[in-house]
Design a protein around this motif. Structure first.
Motif, PDB file in Angstrom:
ATOM      1  N   GLU A 102     -61.067 -75.440  33.118  1.00 32.51           N
ATOM      2  CA  GLU A 102     -60.993 -74.601  31.927  1.00 32.51           C
ATOM      3  C   GLU A 102     -61.814 -75.195  30.789  1.00 32.51           C
ATOM      4  OE1 GLU A 102     -60.391 -71.848  29.078  1.00 32.51           O
ATOM      5  OE2 GLU A 102     -60.145 -71.681  31.253  1.00 32.51           O
ATOM      6  N   LEU A 103     -61.754 -76.503  30.609  1.00 30.87           N
ATOM      7  CA  LEU A 103     -62.564 -77.143  29.574  1.00 30.87           C
ATOM      8  C   LEU A 103     -64.047 -76.964  29.861  1.00 30.87           C
ATOM      9  CD1 LEU A 103     -62.716 -78.914  27.039  1.00 30.87           C
ATOM     10  CD2 LEU A 103     -62.534 -80.936  28.526  1.00 30.87           C
ATOM     11  N   ALA A 104     -64.437 -77.107  31.122  1.00 29.36           N
ATOM     12  CA  ALA A 104     -65.836 -76.910  31.495  1.00 29.36           C
ATOM     13  C   ALA A 104     -66.270 -75.473  31.244  1.00 29.36           C
ATOM     14  CB  ALA A 104     -66.041 -77.292  32.959  1.00 29.36           C
ATOM     15  N   ARG A 105     -65.390 -74.508  31.574  1.00 23.81           N
ATOM     16  CA  ARG A 105     -65.725 -73.090  31.333  1.00 23.81           C
ATOM     17  C   ARG A 105     -65.919 -72.813  29.847  1.00 23.81           C
ATOM     18  NH1 ARG A 105     -61.995 -71.932  35.712  1.00 23.81           N
ATOM     19  NH2 ARG A 105     -60.261 -71.840  34.226  1.00 23.81           N
ATOM     20  N   ARG A 106     -65.002 -73.336  29.037  1.00 21.88           N
ATOM     21  CA  ARG A 106     -65.079 -73.127  27.590  1.00 21.88           C
ATOM     22  C   ARG A 106     -66.399 -73.615  27.018  1.00 21.88           C
ATOM     23  NH1 ARG A 106     -60.381 -76.384  25.253  1.00 21.88           N
ATOM     24  NH2 ARG A 106     -61.894 -76.525  23.540  1.00 21.88           N
ATOM     25  N   LEU A 107     -66.861 -74.751  27.506  1.00 21.58           N
ATOM     26  CA  LEU A 107     -68.037 -75.389  26.931  1.00 21.58           C
ATOM     27  C   LEU A 107     -69.324 -75.023  27.644  1.00 21.58           C
ATOM     28  CD1 LEU A 107     -66.557 -78.946  26.303  1.00 21.58           C
ATOM     29  CD2 LEU A 107     -66.634 -76.988  24.757  1.00 21.58           C
ATOM     30  N   GLY A 108     -69.212 -74.291  28.741  1.00 21.42           N
ATOM     31  CA  GLY A 108     -70.410 -73.897  29.468  1.00 21.42           C
ATOM     32  C   GLY A 108     -71.126 -75.061  30.114  1.00 21.42           C
ATOM     33  N   PRO A 132     -79.835 -84.355  25.601  1.00 23.86           N
ATOM     34  CA  PRO A 132     -78.520 -83.921  26.083  1.00 23.86           C
ATOM     35  C   PRO A 132     -77.439 -84.513  25.190  1.00 23.86           C
ATOM     36  CG  PRO A 132     -79.461 -85.567  27.559  1.00 23.86           C
ATOM     37  CD  PRO A 132     -80.521 -85.238  26.567  1.00 23.86           C
ATOM     38  N   TYR A 133     -76.298 -83.824  25.110  1.00 22.83           N
ATOM     39  CA  TYR A 133     -75.274 -84.130  24.112  1.00 22.83           C
ATOM     40  C   TYR A 133     -73.918 -84.327  24.761  1.00 22.83           C
ATOM     41  CZ  TYR A 133     -72.333 -83.347  19.943  1.00 22.83           C
ATOM     42  OH  TYR A 133     -71.419 -83.443  18.937  1.00 22.83           O
ATOM     43  N   VAL A 134     -73.223 -85.397  24.344  1.00 20.41           N
ATOM     44  CA  VAL A 134     -71.872 -85.693  24.821  1.00 20.41           C
ATOM     45  C   VAL A 134     -70.927 -85.652  23.631  1.00 20.41           C
ATOM     46  CG1 VAL A 134     -70.381 -87.346  25.994  1.00 20.41           C
ATOM     47  CG2 VAL A 134     -72.796 -87.168  26.635  1.00 20.41           C
ATOM     48  N   PHE A 135     -69.883 -84.812  23.724  1.00 20.64           N
ATOM     49  CA  PHE A 135     -68.926 -84.710  22.631  1.00 20.64           C
ATOM     50  C   PHE A 135     -67.679 -85.527  22.953  1.00 20.64           C
ATOM     51  CE2 PHE A 135     -65.511 -82.941  20.079  1.00 20.64           C
ATOM     52  CZ  PHE A 135     -66.121 -82.857  18.827  1.00 20.64           C
ATOM     53  N   ALA A 136     -67.235 -86.307  21.969  1.00 17.96           N
ATOM     54  CA  ALA A 136     -66.087 -87.201  22.162  1.00 17.96           C
ATOM     55  C   ALA A 136     -64.769 -86.441  22.019  1.00 17.96           C
ATOM     56  CB  ALA A 136     -66.157 -88.346  21.165  1.00 17.96           C
ATOM     57  N   HIS A 137     -64.552 -85.519  22.923  1.00 13.62           N
ATOM     58  CA  HIS A 137     -63.335 -84.700  22.914  1.00 13.62           C
ATOM     59  C   HIS A 137     -62.091 -85.564  23.092  1.00 13.62           C
ATOM     60  CE1 HIS A 137     -61.034 -80.994  23.622  1.00 13.62           C
ATOM     61  NE2 HIS A 137     -60.523 -81.540  24.713  1.00 13.62           N
ATOM     62  N   HIS A 138     -62.253 -86.754  23.696  1.00 12.24           N
ATOM     63  CA  HIS A 138     -61.101 -87.590  24.019  1.00 12.24           C
ATOM     64  C   HIS A 138     -60.435 -88.194  22.789  1.00 12.24           C
ATOM     65  CE1 HIS A 138     -64.438 -90.319  23.645  1.00 12.24           C
ATOM     66  NE2 HIS A 138     -63.709 -91.395  23.868  1.00 12.24           N
ATOM     67  N   PHE A 139     -61.202 -88.371  21.700  1.00 13.94           N
ATOM     68  CA  PHE A 139     -60.525 -88.856  20.496  1.00 13.94           C
ATOM     69  C   PHE A 139     -60.670 -87.926  19.313  1.00 13.94           C
ATOM     70  CE2 PHE A 139     -63.933 -90.199  17.712  1.00 13.94           C
ATOM     71  CZ  PHE A 139     -64.957 -90.626  18.528  1.00 13.94           C
ATOM     72  N   ALA A 140     -61.611 -87.002  19.370  1.00 15.29           N
ATOM     73  CA  ALA A 140     -61.723 -86.030  18.284  1.00 15.29           C
ATOM     74  C   ALA A 140     -60.698 -84.916  18.480  1.00 15.29           C
ATOM     75  CB  ALA A 140     -63.135 -85.467  18.213  1.00 15.29           C
ATOM     76  N   GLY A 141     -60.682 -84.352  19.698  1.00 19.87           N
ATOM     77  CA  GLY A 141     -59.694 -83.311  20.003  1.00 19.87           C
ATOM     78  C   GLY A 141     -60.052 -81.969  19.418  1.00 19.87           C
ATOM     79  N   LEU A 152     -48.025 -87.738  17.460  1.00 16.81           N
ATOM     80  CA  LEU A 152     -48.301 -87.929  18.886  1.00 16.81           C
ATOM     81  C   LEU A 152     -48.662 -86.610  19.559  1.00 16.81           C
ATOM     82  CD1 LEU A 152     -45.540 -90.492  19.900  1.00 16.81           C
ATOM     83  CD2 LEU A 152     -47.979 -90.913  19.646  1.00 16.81           C
ATOM     84  N   ARG A 153     -47.973 -85.536  19.180  1.00 12.71           N
ATOM     85  CA  ARG A 153     -48.310 -84.225  19.760  1.00 12.71           C
ATOM     86  C   ARG A 153     -49.735 -83.826  19.404  1.00 12.71           C
ATOM     87  NH1 ARG A 153     -42.733 -83.017  19.086  1.00 12.71           N
ATOM     88  NH2 ARG A 153     -43.031 -82.546  16.872  1.00 12.71           N
ATOM     89  N   ALA A 154     -50.119 -84.052  18.167  1.00  9.03           N
ATOM     90  CA  ALA A 154     -51.483 -83.732  17.750  1.00  9.03           C
ATOM     91  C   ALA A 154     -52.494 -84.631  18.468  1.00  9.03           C
ATOM     92  CB  ALA A 154     -51.611 -83.888  16.241  1.00  9.03           C
ATOM     93  N   LEU A 155     -52.113 -85.899  18.619  1.00  8.16           N
ATOM     94  CA  LEU A 155     -53.004 -86.870  19.241  1.00  8.16           C
ATOM     95  C   LEU A 155     -53.287 -86.534  20.696  1.00  8.16           C
ATOM     96  CD1 LEU A 155     -54.429 -89.696  19.043  1.00  8.16           C
ATOM     97  CD2 LEU A 155     -52.258 -90.686  19.785  1.00  8.16           C
ATOM     98  N   THR A 156     -52.269 -86.092  21.421  1.00  4.38           N
ATOM     99  CA  THR A 156     -52.407 -85.884  22.870  1.00  4.38           C
ATOM    100  C   THR A 156     -52.631 -84.428  23.263  1.00  4.38           C
ATOM    101  OG1 THR A 156     -49.999 -85.691  23.114  1.00  4.38           O
ATOM    102  CG2 THR A 156     -50.957 -87.889  23.359  1.00  4.38           C
ATOM    103  N   SER A 157     -52.772 -83.547  22.289  1.00  3.53           N
ATOM    104  CA  SER A 157     -52.896 -82.119  22.611  1.00  3.53           C
ATOM    105  C   SER A 157     -54.131 -81.805  23.443  1.00  3.53           C
ATOM    106  CB  SER A 157     -52.914 -81.288  21.322  1.00  3.53           C
ATOM    107  OG  SER A 157     -54.030 -81.646  20.513  1.00  3.53           O
ATOM    108  N   SER A 158     -55.157 -82.617  23.311  1.00  2.00           N
ATOM    109  CA  SER A 158     -56.388 -82.378  24.080  1.00  2.00           C
ATOM    110  C   SER A 158     -56.458 -83.210  25.356  1.00  2.00           C
ATOM    111  CB  SER A 158     -57.611 -82.682  23.206  1.00  2.00           C
ATOM    112  OG  SER A 158     -57.632 -84.057  22.850  1.00  2.00           O
ATOM    113  N   TRP A 159     -55.423 -84.036  25.616  1.00  2.00           N
ATOM    114  CA  TRP A 159     -55.434 -84.865  26.826  1.00  2.00           C
ATOM    115  C   TRP A 159     -55.091 -84.010  28.040  1.00  2.00           C
ATOM    116  CZ3 TRP A 159     -53.205 -90.443  26.034  1.00  2.00           C
ATOM    117  CH2 TRP A 159     -53.741 -91.000  24.864  1.00  2.00           C
ATOM    118  N   ILE A 160     -55.554 -84.451  29.188  1.00  3.42           N
ATOM    119  CA  ILE A 160     -55.268 -83.768  30.450  1.00  3.42           C
ATOM    120  C   ILE A 160     -54.343 -84.672  31.252  1.00  3.42           C
ATOM    121  CG2 ILE A 160     -56.259 -82.928  32.613  1.00  3.42           C
ATOM    122  CD1 ILE A 160     -58.798 -82.222  30.999  1.00  3.42           C
TER     123      ILE A 160
END
Length: 344
Positions: free
Chosen positions: A302-308, A190-199, A281-289
């Motif tokens: 929506e993030l869960a739907r996108r990633l299945g 199983p795979y975990v993607f670091a969306h929190h800092f990669a974005g 900062l805008r680029a850094l936080t664009s993926s934050w919720i």
């Protein structure tokens, strides 16, 4: 329904000692257990003024003992810093003590600066990346209850992480690149993607993982989680305010500025970043919720739907205001409570 899990770096605020930060983490873990979070993972970082998560297996044992239902894991163990056998022994004991509740997230980043990494690896000149694939495979074999047979000359030598295991922890591969996605797929992990800092690159990495996935003994179909920075408050304005200390910490990390313990909200407000930092900062936080409960819940869905996937791992990034008890993180607890309620 989208399930939530938690990633905790055990942040240390300017008003806290390490003991305070640990107490706040255990209180947050109890909230995660209470609201039905699926997992509670702790990170591995070294020599950082604002992070107390230096030893994932030790933290896992503390969290597991303080909770009763939530799965406890590492997000992750940075395998180049450790012998696969040592990690296997640690997590096999945890699985024996807390059967069916132990995850082992594995990463290949150093989790520190070059000097600290060099010392962690006892002066080794290698960075561990060249053996990472083999080390992951070795760890996956070593955590099995029956262990492995090591070839020594013309004979074999039995090697077990613990003498009489009846179950094994679940291994996950962490990453933020195509390399980790392909490795997880090839090994059937199983795979975990670091969306929190990669974005960026989340969708591409998850798609690549699914394309390259090969079923394994432990996993028949691809399984993914994405990690997101999340701050939730009764109003979106308050959520953005509470996220400010974490935003400033990440800006310091990305800009090479000296790191410090995490500021209180009022201190962050009193010392705004330069206007030149706005685009970064805008680029850094664009993926934050960040938002009120309804907004945050919709973004998680929506993030869960996108990633299945049916699961999103949140790193609660809401900071503390002046006068907050040093051994608690009420805004982080509020993030979990409000988000879980909105998703129910």
């Amino acid at each position: 329904m989208t399930a939530i899990s938690v990633l905790d770096l055990v942040p240390v605020r300017s008003d806290q000692t390490t003991a305070d930060a640990l107490a706040a983490t255990l209180a947050l873990a109890r909230v995660a257990d209470e609201v039905g979070a699926r997992r509670y993972w702790v990170a591995e970082h070294h020599n950082m003024p604002a992070v107390a998560a230096t030893n994932a297996p030790l933290l896992m044992s503390l969290v597991a003992a303080a909770t009763s239902r939530v799965r406890v894991g590492s997000g992750g163990v940075m395998l180049p810093n450790h012998s696969p056998l040592v990690v296997a022994e640690q997590v096999a004991l945890l699985e024996a003590a807390f059967p069916g509740r132990v995850d082992v997230g594995i990463g290949r980043a150093p989790g520190s600066d070059p000097v600290t990494s060099h010392l962690l690896r006892r002066g080794s000149t290698g960075d561990g990346v060249d053996t990472f694939d083999a080390d992951v495979a070795a760890l996956a074999a070593l955590v099995r209850p029956d262990g492995v047979q090591v070839r020594v000359g013309s004979s074999t030598y039995p090697l077990r992480a613990t003498p009489r295991a009846v179950s094994a922890p679940q291994l996950w591969l962490l990453g933020s690149s195509s390399y980790s996605a392909q490795l997880a797929g090839r090994l059937g992990l199983p795979y975990v993607f670091a969306h929190h800092f990669a974005g960026r690159g989340t969708d591409e990495a998850v798609a690549l993982y699914r394309e390259t996935f090969v079923p394994s003994e432990t996993l028949a179909e691809p399984r993914t989680i994405a990690v997101a920075n999340v701050a939730v408050a009764p109003t979106a304005q308050e959520a953005h305010r509470l996220a400010l200390p974490q935003v400033r910490t990440m800006w310091r990390l990305r800009s090479g500025t000296t790191l410090e313990p995490q500021e209180l909200v009022e201190d962050a407000e009193a010392a705004p970043l330069p206007a030149s930092a706005d685009d970064a900062l805008r680029a850094l936080t664009s993926s934050w919720i960040i938002g009120d409960p309804a907004q945050a819940a919709e973004q998680v869905r929506e993030l869960a739907r996108r990633l299945g996937t049916d699961e999103i791992m949140v790193q609660p990034v809401a900071g503390a205001t002046r006068g907050t008890p040093a051994d608690r993180a009420p805004a982080r607890e509020q993030t979990l409570r409000l988000l879980a309620e909105a998703l129910a």
